[in-house]
Every structure is written in structure tokens, then in C-alpha cells.
Design an enzyme around this catalytic site. Sequence first.
Site, PDB file in Angstrom:
ATOM      1  CB  CYS A 183      -0.963  -0.017   1.183  1.00 17.80           C
ATOM      2  SG  CYS A 183      -0.140  -0.239   2.767  1.00 17.80           S
ATOM      3  CB  THR A 184       0.232   4.867   0.049  1.00 19.68           C
ATOM      4  OG1 THR A 184      -0.876   4.750  -0.845  1.00 19.68           O
ATOM      5  CG2 THR A 184       1.005   6.141  -0.274  1.00 19.68           C
TER       6      THR A 184
END
Length: 302
Positions: A183-184
Site C-alpha cells: 500500500c502507499t
Amino acid sequence: MQKILLYYKFTPIADPTALKLWQKTLCDGLNLQGRILISKHGLNGTVGGDMDNLKAYIKATKEFPGFSGIVFKWSDGGRENFPRMSVKVRPEIVAFDAADELQVNEAGVIGGGVHLKPKQVNELVEERGDEVVFFDGRNAHEAAIGKFKNAVVPDTHTSRDFIRELESGKYDDLKDKAIVTYCTGGIRCEILSSLMKNRGFKEVYQIDGGIVRYGEAYGDDGLWEGSLRVFDDRMTVDFSDHAAVIGACSHCGGQTNNYENCAWANCNDLVLICLFCKQNPDLLFHTDACREQAKVGATAST
């Protein structure tokens, strides 16, 4: 000089409201702007401002019991990328609707995936090839412009959709694979990896520091392709001057990584649109979603 800080920490918080008041006072005093979420599980923040003030913020926050081990990631940008300084208490610092299932202690999430540094991610793929599956811990909107090569992108609009997806049976054939969640910045995968392990996925990893840290290490010369969607005024971030463009314009299908507010008044959504279509609105057809909304409006008016 200004920068943006991204950070999170999973640790038990006895009094989230008291932490909220302290963080808001601290940030206001240092003239920072951004967003911080606090729950009984920890905190999740993105703040921008002057370098000296951000360093003072880091020093003060690390003095809070349980926060000494926070890893702060620097990113380009500044105070102007946020409209205000918002500090809120929520049931979860990422809304998976798993507040009761998620367990944390002073070391972090209990039962989460094994953390891999970017180099270890590449080594795992080199050693085990097709046995390794990248699993996107973001939503499909973010994955449309950037993802790991050949990644599984679940059909999710928000993080709340992941439990439904995991329990749907769609991914049961992956339960014996080596799953690398990403994820980010890493926070969503802390939770997602634990949810996956709770549902029978045997070998689950997460990228330490998320896409941000992997991009810093390898730019666009590794296993990542495309642009990174971020949720401030920047909208997207590229890791090099040769980032692949994998997004498709919602009007003409051409390559783009540019998100804009939909021009259709009843749509109220962000859509991918290329520069040509943006500059020539009279030539556009509405997307399928917009056309459906137009039909609804037309029916209602008859």
C-alpha cells in the site's frame, strides 16, 4: 524549505482524546497543516510545513510513551498541500471495519505479515518466481494508475470492502502462495496482512514502508510500474522521469495518470482524463457511469 511527513504507529492508546488535544496544540504551535487520525490502536498522520518545525514535531512526538519507534518518511510538498490542520479520533486509524478484530501491543499489530525491505522483496521474487503474488492493499481507484507488475487488485472502493473480498472465495487459490501485500506507506498492509492470516492465508508479507519506500529504493527500475496516487493537492507522484503511464482516459481510452473532478454535475467523482480530452470538453462523451446518471436525471424530470 518545506516538506511533508508521512508516519503511523500501532500501539495501545489509553486516552485517544487527550492525545488528540496534545497533537492539535503541538501542530498549531509549529504552523503545520495536514491530517492526523487517532484511535485506541495508535495514530496515522500526514503533515506539511517548514523543515525546522517538522523536525521539532518529530522530536516532541517521539517523546510520547509508545511513539519512540515511529518511522517518519519525508516527501516533497509542504503546508500548502493541505487546507487545514485536522486531528480526529476515530474507531480505527484505517477504516477496515475491523476495530474489534485488530489487536495491537507495544510492538505493533499482533499477527501481521512479515516485513520485507525493498531489496528483500526483489530477492523473494528472484528466488521463487511465480510462487510470489503481489496483493494490492489499496482500492481499485489508486491501482488504476500504478501497481506492482502482475499484482492482484481486489474489487474494492474503500478499505471496508476488503473483508468482504477476502471472505468471498475469490482468492482461496492463493492461500498457499507467498503473498506480498503493499500500500502507499505501509499502514493499510499492517491491518490487511493480519486479516489475511486470520482467514487462512499461510505465508503473508508486507513491504516495509510501502510503495513510498520501494519507490525511493528502485524508482521505476524495479517491480513497480506507473504513478502513485496520493491524497493531497499533489494527486499523483512519480518516482522518476521515466515512469510508465498505465492509466486509461475514461473518455478516449488514451494513456494518462491525470485525475480530475468529473465535469458531469451529478457525478461528483474523480475520473482519469487525458490532456486532450480535458482541453476539448465539447468533444467528450460521458463515461458509462455518467451516462447512467444522465438517464436517471432524464427519467426523474419526465
